[in-house]
Design a protein around this motif. Structure first.
Motif, PDB file in Angstrom:
ATOM      1  N   GLU A 133     -18.892 -24.017  23.942  1.00  0.00           N
ATOM      2  CA  GLU A 133     -18.409 -24.282  25.297  1.00  0.00           C
ATOM      3  C   GLU A 133     -17.364 -23.243  25.715  1.00  0.00           C
ATOM      4  O   GLU A 133     -17.376 -22.785  26.864  1.00  0.00           O
ATOM      5  CB  GLU A 133     -17.808 -25.691  25.383  1.00  0.00           C
ATOM      6  CG  GLU A 133     -18.844 -26.798  25.320  1.00  0.00           C
ATOM      7  CD  GLU A 133     -18.227 -28.182  25.231  1.00  0.00           C
ATOM      8  OE1 GLU A 133     -18.736 -29.086  25.923  1.00  0.00           O
ATOM      9  OE2 GLU A 133     -17.229 -28.351  24.488  1.00  0.00           O
ATOM     10  N   VAL A 136     -19.169 -20.235  26.804  1.00  0.00           N
ATOM     11  CA  VAL A 136     -19.717 -20.383  28.153  1.00  0.00           C
ATOM     12  C   VAL A 136     -18.605 -20.207  29.188  1.00  0.00           C
ATOM     13  O   VAL A 136     -18.782 -19.505  30.193  1.00  0.00           O
ATOM     14  CB  VAL A 136     -20.422 -21.755  28.332  1.00  0.00           C
ATOM     15  CG1 VAL A 136     -20.740 -22.029  29.801  1.00  0.00           C
ATOM     16  CG2 VAL A 136     -21.688 -21.819  27.482  1.00  0.00           C
ATOM     17  N   ASP A 139     -17.725 -16.536  29.397  1.00  0.00           N
ATOM     18  CA  ASP A 139     -18.780 -15.827  30.121  1.00  0.00           C
ATOM     19  C   ASP A 139     -18.657 -16.093  31.618  1.00  0.00           C
ATOM     20  O   ASP A 139     -18.737 -15.171  32.431  1.00  0.00           O
ATOM     21  CB  ASP A 139     -20.158 -16.273  29.601  1.00  0.00           C
ATOM     22  CG  ASP A 139     -21.293 -15.632  30.373  1.00  0.00           C
ATOM     23  OD1 ASP A 139     -21.436 -14.392  30.291  1.00  0.00           O
ATOM     24  OD2 ASP A 139     -22.032 -16.366  31.062  1.00  0.00           O
ATOM     25  N   TRP A 140     -18.434 -17.330  31.988  1.00  0.00           N
ATOM     26  CA  TRP A 140     -18.331 -17.678  33.394  1.00  0.00           C
ATOM     27  C   TRP A 140     -17.124 -16.994  34.027  1.00  0.00           C
ATOM     28  O   TRP A 140     -17.230 -16.387  35.104  1.00  0.00           O
ATOM     29  CB  TRP A 140     -18.250 -19.197  33.585  1.00  0.00           C
ATOM     30  CG  TRP A 140     -18.435 -19.559  35.033  1.00  0.00           C
ATOM     31  CD1 TRP A 140     -19.604 -19.834  35.653  1.00  0.00           C
ATOM     32  CD2 TRP A 140     -17.424 -19.605  36.029  1.00  0.00           C
ATOM     33  NE1 TRP A 140     -19.375 -20.054  37.000  1.00  0.00           N
ATOM     34  CE2 TRP A 140     -18.044 -19.932  37.250  1.00  0.00           C
ATOM     35  CE3 TRP A 140     -16.045 -19.412  36.014  1.00  0.00           C
ATOM     36  CZ2 TRP A 140     -17.345 -20.069  38.439  1.00  0.00           C
ATOM     37  CZ3 TRP A 140     -15.338 -19.539  37.209  1.00  0.00           C
ATOM     38  CH2 TRP A 140     -15.990 -19.869  38.402  1.00  0.00           C
TER      39      TRP A 140
END
Length: 163
Positions: A133, A136, A139-140
């Motif tokens: 998580e 993620v 990355d976001w």
């Protein structure tokens, strides 16, 4: 790390709304942090980039690119940061015509004293997320930053504003 709690479902619209709230709080918070350090937000942002670079000292041009201002504007920012005791300029060992920007250790200590309790809390929050998580989220954040910078550039090109 605690057990990963189940996450509530959310739509992109809800995520954007939550992001807008975070951005608003962050903008106000950065203004307050800058005031506490005797700086304006743009100067604090430049100082943050200097800190982020660490021993890989940035040039004035590097800072101008990161903050999306002209080299002339960055000169004014560096003059203010230098007068306030936050940075020093050093000749570039490879090119004596260029200068590199170094953080003043006492200024680093002041900034860390102010920000570290907040970053400790953010780290505790990240501990509630699995490594996947966090990947993620990272990355976001990275992709959203690239998207935001590209959009700013588009707007500046439409306006004919240098950037």
């Amino acid at each position: 790390m605690s057990a990963t709690p189940s996450r509530p479902t959310a739509t992109p619209a809800q995520a954007i709304s939550a992001m807008d709230d975070l951005i608003a709080v962050s903008m106000i918070g950065q203004q307050e942090m800058a005031q506490r350090l005797g700086l304006n937000v743009t100067d604090l942002t430049c100082f943050a980039y200097v800190l982020q670079a660490g021993e890989d000292l940035l040039t004035a041009g590097d800072l101008a690119t990161r903050v999306h201002v002209t080299t002339g504007a960055v000169t004014g920012i560096l003059n203010r940061l230098e007068r306030a005791g936050y940075v020093t300029r050093r000749a570039d060992p490879q090119d004596r015509r260029r200068v590199r920007v170094a953080a003043v250790p006492s200024a680093v200590a002041r900034a860390y004293a102010l920000y570290q309790p907040y970053y400790d809390r953010l780290n505790a929050l990240f501990a509630d997320y699995s490594p996947e998580e966090v990947a993620v989220l990272t990355d976001w954040f990275t992709r959203a930053t690239t998207l935001a910078n590209a959009y700013r550039e588009e707007l500046r090109e439409q306006d004919g504003t240098p950037g």
